[in-house]
Design a protein around this motif. Structure first.
Motif, short mmCIF file in Angstrom:
data_model
loop_
_atom_site.label_atom_id
_atom_site.label_comp_id
_atom_site.label_asym_id
_atom_site.label_seq_id
_atom_site.Cartn_x
_atom_site.Cartn_y
_atom_site.Cartn_z
N ASP A 32 -9.87 2.62 0.96
CA ASP A 32 -10.22 1.74 -0.15
C ASP A 32 -9.95 2.37 -1.52
O ASP A 32 -10.08 1.70 -2.55
CB ASP A 32 -11.70 1.33 -0.06
N THR A 33 -9.61 3.66 -1.54
CA THR A 33 -9.46 4.34 -2.83
C THR A 33 -8.15 5.13 -2.91
O THR A 33 -8.05 6.10 -3.66
CB THR A 33 -10.63 5.33 -3.05
N SER A 34 -7.13 4.69 -2.16
CA SER A 34 -5.90 5.48 -2.08
C SER A 34 -5.22 5.66 -3.43
O SER A 34 -4.60 6.70 -3.69
CB SER A 34 -4.93 4.85 -1.08
N SER A 35 -5.32 4.67 -4.31
CA SER A 35 -4.63 4.76 -5.60
C SER A 35 -5.33 5.74 -6.55
O SER A 35 -4.75 6.15 -7.56
CB SER A 35 -4.54 3.38 -6.27
N THR A 36 -6.56 6.11 -6.23
CA THR A 36 -7.29 7.07 -7.07
C THR A 36 -7.65 8.32 -6.27
O THR A 36 -8.67 8.97 -6.53
CB THR A 36 -8.58 6.43 -7.65
N THR A 37 -6.81 8.63 -5.29
CA THR A 37 -7.03 9.78 -4.41
C THR A 37 -6.05 10.90 -4.73
O THR A 37 -4.86 10.65 -4.90
CB THR A 37 -6.89 9.37 -2.94
N LEU A 38 -6.56 12.11 -4.77
CA LEU A 38 -5.73 13.30 -4.93
C LEU A 38 -5.88 14.15 -3.68
O LEU A 38 -7.00 14.42 -3.24
CB LEU A 38 -6.16 14.09 -6.17
N LEU A 39 -4.76 14.55 -3.10
CA LEU A 39 -4.77 15.35 -1.88
C LEU A 39 -4.18 16.73 -2.18
O LEU A 39 -3.04 16.85 -2.61
CB LEU A 39 -3.94 14.65 -0.81
N ILE A 40 -5.01 17.76 -1.98
CA ILE A 40 -4.56 19.14 -2.15
C ILE A 40 -4.38 19.73 -0.76
O ILE A 40 -5.32 19.73 0.04
CB ILE A 40 -5.59 19.98 -2.93
N TYR A 41 -3.18 20.23 -0.46
CA TYR A 41 -2.93 20.73 0.90
C TYR A 41 -2.17 22.05 0.87
O TYR A 41 -1.49 22.38 -0.11
CB TYR A 41 -2.14 19.69 1.70
N ASP A 107 -7.72 9.48 -13.87
CA ASP A 107 -7.13 8.55 -12.91
C ASP A 107 -7.50 8.86 -11.47
O ASP A 107 -7.01 8.21 -10.54
CB ASP A 107 -5.60 8.57 -13.05
N ILE A 108 -8.38 9.84 -11.25
CA ILE A 108 -8.74 10.28 -9.91
C ILE A 108 -10.24 10.11 -9.68
O ILE A 108 -11.05 10.42 -10.55
CB ILE A 108 -8.35 11.76 -9.70
N GLN A 109 -10.61 9.62 -8.47
CA GLN A 109 -12.01 9.53 -8.09
C GLN A 109 -12.37 10.53 -6.99
O GLN A 109 -13.40 11.17 -7.05
CB GLN A 109 -12.34 8.11 -7.59
N LYS A 110 -11.48 10.63 -5.99
CA LYS A 110 -11.76 11.50 -4.85
C LYS A 110 -10.67 12.55 -4.70
O LYS A 110 -9.49 12.27 -4.88
CB LYS A 110 -11.85 10.68 -3.55
N ILE A 111 -11.10 13.76 -4.35
CA ILE A 111 -10.17 14.85 -4.10
C ILE A 111 -10.38 15.34 -2.68
O ILE A 111 -11.48 15.74 -2.31
CB ILE A 111 -10.35 15.99 -5.11
N PHE A 112 -9.32 15.31 -1.88
CA PHE A 112 -9.37 15.74 -0.49
C PHE A 112 -8.65 17.08 -0.35
O PHE A 112 -7.56 17.27 -0.90
CB PHE A 112 -8.69 14.71 0.42
N PHE A 113 -9.26 17.99 0.39
CA PHE A 113 -8.69 19.32 0.58
C PHE A 113 -8.27 19.50 2.05
O PHE A 113 -9.12 19.44 2.95
CB PHE A 113 -9.69 20.41 0.21
#
Length: 238
Positions: A32-41, A107-113
């Motif tokens: 539901d939040t892909s457009s405001t998601t940041l993925l750090i990998y 522009d970001i709500q969630k950050i995934f590591f």
């Protein structure tokens, strides 16, 4: 190595690995939040990164380049560019004093590591330092693999992780104190449990396993469901 294979490869009798099931839980969280998601990998999780970005092309994903975590977080969150803009403004009128505090990107709500186990305890504090409580942080299940005791979970307070209810409840009740190899031990526990159920001739069962809720059907592989949980200091201090 054998210990990581227990998590990244589906054991006999299971439909998928713990890593795969944790990734599915993260995908649901992103949905539901892909457009405001940041993925750090990190490079070791490129396959998982591609799995998520193929489902959600609008995700902004950034490879952790192993420079100083503070510098990396400041760059990714826009702190450095905010500081540069301020310097440009003050250079136009050096005699004017301006109040300023660098603001992280909006522009970001969630950050995934999706990181190696030993990287979480440096990366997450760095992002919190620059981003404060503005973002929701979600750690991959690999974050548990570098921990030795439950007190180290305090470093991850208020961040989320795909984790079974059974483990979180066992931590709170002090049934679990040591977290060393906790996911490997949990996987072995559930694998043995499935084997015992098979030998007992049971047709089907819903099981509260250590790695998640397990759905067992005879002559089929066992499915696992992993909930997303937010780590709370009350788990340790209760």
């Amino acid at each position: 190595d054998i210990s990581s294979n227990l998590l990244s490869i589906a054991p006999v009798g299971f439909c998928s690995s713990i890593y795969e099931d944790a990734l599915e839980t993260i995908a649901v969280e992103i949905n539901d939040t892909s457009s405001t998601t940041l993925l750090i990998y990190s490079e070791g999780f490129s396959k998982e990164q591609k799995f998520l970005t193929s489902q959600f092309p609008e995700i902004n994903s950034i490879l952790f380049n192993k420079i100083d975590p503070q510098q990396f977080a400041a760059e990714v969150l826009g702190i450095n560019s905010s500081n540069k803009r301020f310097k440009s403004i003050t250079s136009l009128n050096p005699n004017q004093k301006l109040e300023f505090s660098a603001r992280p990107r909006g522009d970001i709500q969630k950050i995934f590591f999706l990181l190696q186990p030993n990287q979480f305890q440096s990366i997450l504090p760095a992002f919190r330092y620059h981003g404060g409580n503005k973002f929701q942080y979600v750690n991959f299940i690999a974050s548990l693999e570098a921990l030795n005791n439950i007190n180290q979970l305090l470093d991850f307070e208020n961040s989320s992780i795909p984790l079974s209810d059974r483990i979180s409840q066992s931590i709170q009740s002090r049934e679990i104190i040591s977290l060393e190899s906790i996911m490997q031990r949990s996987m072995l526990h559930d694998w043995l449990l499935i084997e015992i159920i098979k030998q007992a001739g049971i047709r089907s069962a819903d099981i509260d396993g250590m790695t998640g809720t397990l759905e067992f059907q005879r002559n089929s592989c066992a499915k696992r469901n992993l909930p997303m949980q937010r780590i709370n200091s009350s788990w340790i201090n209760s």
